[in-house]
Structure formats: C-alpha cells, structure tokens
Design a protein around this motif. Structure first.
Motif, PDB file in Angstrom:
ATOM      1  N   VAL A  63       0.514  -1.182   0.083  1.00  0.00           N
ATOM      2  CA  VAL A  63      -0.201   0.299   0.173  1.00  0.00           C
ATOM      3  C   VAL A  63       1.073   1.651  -0.018  1.00  0.00           C
ATOM      4  O   VAL A  63       0.421   2.556  -0.824  1.00  0.00           O
ATOM      5  CB  VAL A  63      -0.957  -0.009   0.932  1.00  0.00           C
ATOM      6  CG1 VAL A  63      -1.839   1.353   1.590  1.00  0.00           C
ATOM      7  CG2 VAL A  63      -1.648  -0.974   1.049  1.00  0.00           C
ATOM      8  N   ASP A  64       1.850   1.604   1.338  1.00  0.00           N
ATOM      9  CA  ASP A  64       2.426   2.052   0.839  1.00  0.00           C
ATOM     10  C   ASP A  64       3.450   3.052  -0.422  1.00  0.00           C
ATOM     11  O   ASP A  64       3.540   3.739  -0.941  1.00  0.00           O
ATOM     12  CB  ASP A  64       3.616   2.331   2.047  1.00  0.00           C
ATOM     13  CG  ASP A  64       2.774   2.209   3.552  1.00  0.00           C
ATOM     14  OD1 ASP A  64       2.123   2.369   3.588  1.00  0.00           O
ATOM     15  OD2 ASP A  64       3.651   1.910   4.640  1.00  0.00           O
ATOM     16  N   ARG A  65       4.363   1.700  -1.271  1.00  0.00           N
ATOM     17  CA  ARG A  65       4.574   1.987  -2.525  1.00  0.00           C
ATOM     18  C   ARG A  65       3.087   2.267  -4.005  1.00  0.00           C
ATOM     19  O   ARG A  65       3.669   3.278  -4.959  1.00  0.00           O
ATOM     20  CB  ARG A  65       4.494   0.681  -2.827  1.00  0.00           C
ATOM     21  CG  ARG A  65       6.232   0.102  -2.363  1.00  0.00           C
ATOM     22  CD  ARG A  65       6.742  -0.648  -2.698  1.00  0.00           C
ATOM     23  NE  ARG A  65       6.806  -2.438  -2.379  1.00  0.00           N
ATOM     24  CZ  ARG A  65       7.048  -3.254  -2.641  1.00  0.00           C
ATOM     25  NH1 ARG A  65       6.953  -4.427  -3.568  1.00  0.00           N
ATOM     26  NH2 ARG A  65       7.680  -3.971  -1.314  1.00  0.00           N
ATOM     27  N   PHE A  66       2.334   2.091  -3.057  1.00  0.00           N
ATOM     28  CA  PHE A  66       1.367   2.675  -4.282  1.00  0.00           C
ATOM     29  C   PHE A  66       1.307   4.554  -4.206  1.00  0.00           C
ATOM     30  O   PHE A  66       0.439   4.433  -5.063  1.00  0.00           O
ATOM     31  CB  PHE A  66      -0.455   2.015  -3.673  1.00  0.00           C
ATOM     32  CG  PHE A  66      -1.893   2.836  -4.056  1.00  0.00           C
ATOM     33  CD1 PHE A  66      -1.848   2.298  -6.165  1.00  0.00           C
ATOM     34  CD2 PHE A  66      -2.437   3.416  -3.518  1.00  0.00           C
ATOM     35  CE1 PHE A  66      -2.981   2.736  -6.320  1.00  0.00           C
ATOM     36  CE2 PHE A  66      -3.418   4.469  -4.759  1.00  0.00           C
ATOM     37  CZ  PHE A  66      -4.009   4.255  -5.757  1.00  0.00           C
ATOM     38  N   GLU A  67       1.230   4.753  -3.305  1.00  0.00           N
ATOM     39  CA  GLU A  67       0.708   6.180  -2.977  1.00  0.00           C
ATOM     40  C   GLU A  67       2.305   6.889  -4.223  1.00  0.00           C
ATOM     41  O   GLU A  67       1.759   8.015  -5.191  1.00  0.00           O
ATOM     42  CB  GLU A  67       1.854   7.345  -1.782  1.00  0.00           C
ATOM     43  CG  GLU A  67       0.675   6.840  -0.661  1.00  0.00           C
ATOM     44  CD  GLU A  67      -0.939   6.808  -0.936  1.00  0.00           C
ATOM     45  OE1 GLU A  67      -1.481   7.783  -1.614  1.00  0.00           O
ATOM     46  OE2 GLU A  67      -2.070   5.902  -0.783  1.00  0.00           O
ATOM     47  N   THR A  68       2.993   6.393  -4.627  1.00  0.00           N
ATOM     48  CA  THR A  68       4.138   6.603  -5.843  1.00  0.00           C
ATOM     49  C   THR A  68       3.151   6.140  -7.023  1.00  0.00           C
ATOM     50  O   THR A  68       3.585   7.238  -8.109  1.00  0.00           O
ATOM     51  CB  THR A  68       5.452   5.745  -5.620  1.00  0.00           C
ATOM     52  OG1 THR A  68       5.641   5.702  -3.693  1.00  0.00           O
ATOM     53  CG2 THR A  68       6.411   6.741  -6.147  1.00  0.00           C
ATOM     54  N   VAL A  69       3.020   5.319  -7.329  1.00  0.00           N
ATOM     55  CA  VAL A  69       2.250   5.039  -8.568  1.00  0.00           C
ATOM     56  C   VAL A  69       0.587   5.790  -8.628  1.00  0.00           C
ATOM     57  O   VAL A  69       0.745   6.293  -9.291  1.00  0.00           O
ATOM     58  CB  VAL A  69       2.047   3.187  -8.371  1.00  0.00           C
ATOM     59  CG1 VAL A  69       1.237   2.695  -9.777  1.00  0.00           C
ATOM     60  CG2 VAL A  69       2.973   2.665  -8.163  1.00  0.00           C
ATOM     61  N   ASN A  70      -0.191   6.164  -7.404  1.00  0.00           N
ATOM     62  CA  ASN A  70      -0.696   6.591  -7.969  1.00  0.00           C
ATOM     63  C   ASN A  70      -0.487   8.352  -8.436  1.00  0.00           C
ATOM     64  O   ASN A  70      -0.979   8.919  -9.173  1.00  0.00           O
ATOM     65  CB  ASN A  70      -1.264   6.608  -6.229  1.00  0.00           C
ATOM     66  CG  ASN A  70      -2.697   7.718  -6.881  1.00  0.00           C
ATOM     67  OD1 ASN A  70      -2.973   7.598  -7.352  1.00  0.00           O
ATOM     68  ND2 ASN A  70      -2.873   9.230  -5.921  1.00  0.00           N
ATOM     69  N   ALA A  71       0.536   9.484  -7.782  1.00  0.00           N
ATOM     70  CA  ALA A  71       0.989  10.114  -8.401  1.00  0.00           C
ATOM     71  C   ALA A  71       1.645  10.129  -9.570  1.00  0.00           C
ATOM     72  O   ALA A  71       1.015  11.232 -10.296  1.00  0.00           O
ATOM     73  CB  ALA A  71       2.029  10.450  -7.192  1.00  0.00           C
ATOM     74  N   GLN A  72       2.097   9.258  -9.410  1.00  0.00           N
ATOM     75  CA  GLN A  72       2.178   9.310 -11.731  1.00  0.00           C
ATOM     76  C   GLN A  72       1.307   8.832 -12.362  1.00  0.00           C
ATOM     77  O   GLN A  72       1.282   9.614 -13.883  1.00  0.00           O
ATOM     78  CB  GLN A  72       2.795   8.298 -11.509  1.00  0.00           C
ATOM     79  CG  GLN A  72       5.323   7.925 -10.811  1.00  0.00           C
ATOM     80  CD  GLN A  72       5.573   6.775 -10.457  1.00  0.00           C
ATOM     81  OE1 GLN A  72       5.212   5.408 -11.059  1.00  0.00           O
ATOM     82  NE2 GLN A  72       6.750   6.755 -10.310  1.00  0.00           N
TER      83      GLN A  72
END
Lengths: 206, 139
Positions: free
Chosen positions: A90-99
C-alpha cells in the motif's frame, strides 16, 4: 448509542454507491454480483436507515454513509490492516498513484512551449505513449490487488475492469482512458483508491 | 477595472466565463439538496478541497463552475473538471487577505474566511489565463 455495524451485503452495496457518488441499481448489480431483486431490497433498507437518497434511478450517499462505512470497515478489515506485507504494498501505491495522476493529466493536456493546452489527440504517437504508460502503471497495481483480493473477493473486480477498459482502448475507444461517465481507467483507478483508503481507514491526501 | 475577489490555479484555460452566486458545499447532503433544488446552474460551487470527491454528481449534472480552497489541478477533481469542461479554480485565496493555503499547515480560519467572504456573492470566473484563475465580483 452506537449504530449497529452494517452487514456485509449492505456494506458492499453502500460501498459501491459511495465510490461512484451516484449509482443506479443495474450498476450496483454489475459491481457486486448480487441479484437485481436483492440490490433493490438493500437500497430500500439503506434508504430507510438514512444512508442513501434515491433520486430518479440513482442512489446517492448521505452524510451518514461515510461514517457507517468507516465503522463497518474497521470491523471487517481489522486483520487486513494488520497485514504488514500488504501495508508495504500500500505504501508503494502512493508513489504509483502520483504518477498515475500526472499521466492522466498528460492525456488531457500537452505542453506547448511551457503552456498547457488541451490534447486534441491528433498525435497518435504521443497518445500511444501515454496509453503504454497507463498500462504499465496498472500492471504495477497487480501485487497489491492480488493481496487485497486474498482478504476480500471484491478487489478481484478491479483487474477485470481495468482489463476491460484497456481492451476497448486498444480497440480504438480512447474515451475509455478518462471519460467520467464510462467505466474508464480513470474511474476504475479512482474507485480503487477510494476503496483502498476506506478499507485501510486512511484519509485521502492533497 | 473588475474587482478580483480571489484567484488560484486555473485547471484549464477556457473562454467559458460562467457567472452565478457562489454556493459553499460542505457535505454530500449539500450537493443532494442543490441538485434536487433544480438550481444547480445558478451557482458557482465552492468546496474545501481537491479531495472533495462528493462533488462528482454535481459535475455530471451540469455544474457551471467550481472553486476549491485547496488541491492541485492534477487531482481527481481537476481531472474531472477538464473532462466535463467545467471551469475550475483551485486553491483559491482571497486577494484581500494574506492567508494562503499550505499543505498540512493551514489553519481552519483560512477556510472559514474564504467561505464567509465568497458564499452568496455574485461572481464570474475568468479562466482565460494559462495558470491563474480569477473570481471576479459582479455585485
């Protein structure tokens, strides 16, 4: 007095209404897999509880919907929230979401001499690059979606919806990238993000 | 010269210049009430932030203009406003005030002041600039 926790069927139906902000019964049937009669019954019950307002052929969430969902999610997903491996994903998702948000904006607008102008989609090479980027970003959700589906089968619906949208995009229906009125990549992604936050008991950040 | 009450990020530049009475929407119930009133298109909608996802039904029902007090044009609401071609000014601040939005460090008084100053005012959105959207007084 604390209101009783929504039962899981009520949760699943109200969750769809809250994710879409406005949902018709046929849409809820599609997303939940419930029978049409059951959805009608549940919506009537949710309306009587003051959790949805039915306007025309659509249900909208009331102010009380989010707190009711949050309270139920805290019960249903307590184990999930304690899953350290999943939280790391989930924590990695935040980066993907911004992209993803940046990529979606680049689908809508292009940079011309430092000025953002509407993408008229006349440059197919540019559009193809954006679509390829979206495809890769969706692929990066795979491990997280798989892990979530292990806790609740509802999350298995997202890969199917992404695949259906991408298939139509590949067939030339490019409005499936960002149309707000179709099951577009943007809508599916947005709903997944909202669903994820509610499941985890987290707030959306600016 | 027109009186610019507030300005912020212009989500997309457009010659559309909607005018109406600013209506502050603080909850899903406010959106439902406005839609049911049949007067949605008489108002420029003011919401707190780009994460104010409950505004989506109003956009799909034909909202004419949106002002937010926080959030970026790349946010979900920004993407939706471009899709619906609804003029939208984000992270608006009052030109008469020194208070500015800062992520995670904005006092409640900032939002209260903007809502109090704009709610009920007759305004026009000027979204012709590439970067800055303006809320212009009509009274």
């Amino acid at each position: 007095m604390t209101a009783p926790v929504l039962d899981k069927t009520d949760y699943d139906v109200l969750n769809v209404v809250a994710l879409k902000k406005m949902a018709s019964a046929p849409t809820i049937v599609t997303d939940t897999g419930l029978a049409a009669d059951d959805v009608t019954t549940v919506l009537t019950g949710l309306s009587e509880q003051g959790l949805v307002v039915v306007a025309g052929d659509a249900a909208l969430p009331t102010n009380e919907a989010e707190p009711a969902l949050a309270a139920a999610a805290a019960v249903y997903y307590a184990d999930l929230r304690g899953d350290a491996d999943l939280i790391e994903l989930v924590d990695r998702f935040e980066t993907v979401n911004a992209q993803f948000l940046t990529t979606m904006s680049s689908w809508q607008q292009i940079d011309v001499g430092g000025r953002k102008v509407a993408n008229d989609h006349s440059d197919s090479e540019y559009d193809d690059k954006v679509i390829t980027r979206l495809d890769k970003l969706i692929a990066r959700l795979g491990p997280l979606l798989d892990a979530l589906a292990g806790h609740d089968a509802r999350f298995a619906g997202y890969p199917r919806r992404f695949a259906a949208a991408m298939e139509l995009i590949d067939a030339g229906q490019h409005d499936l990238v960002s149309s707000p009125t179709k099951d577009s990549v943007h809508n599916v992604w947005f709903e997944f993000h909202e669903d994820l936050l509610r499941t985890l008991g987290r707030e959306r950040t600016e | 010269m027109a009186d610019v009450l507030a300005e912020g990020y212009n989500v997309f530049d457009t010659k559309k210049s909607p005018s109406g009475t600013v209506k502050y929407l603080s909850s899903p119930a406010d959106v439902i009430t406005l839609i049911q009133s049949g007067k949605l298109q008489e108002h420029i909608l003011l919401v707190r932030g780009g994460t104010t996802t409950f505004l989506a039904p109003a956009l799909s029902m034909g909202a004419i203009g949106v002002i937010t007090m926080s959030g970026a044009p790349e946010s979900h609401l920004g993407i939706l406003s471009r899709e619906f071609q609804t003029p939208c000014v984000m992270t608006a601040y009052l030109t008469s005030s020194d208070s500015r939005y800062s992520v995670g460090a904005t006092p409640e008084s900032h939002f209260v002041e903007i809502a109090e100053q704009l709610d009920g005012k007759k305004v026009r959105l000027d979204c012709t600039d590439d970067e800055v959207g303006r809320i212009v007084a009509l009274d």
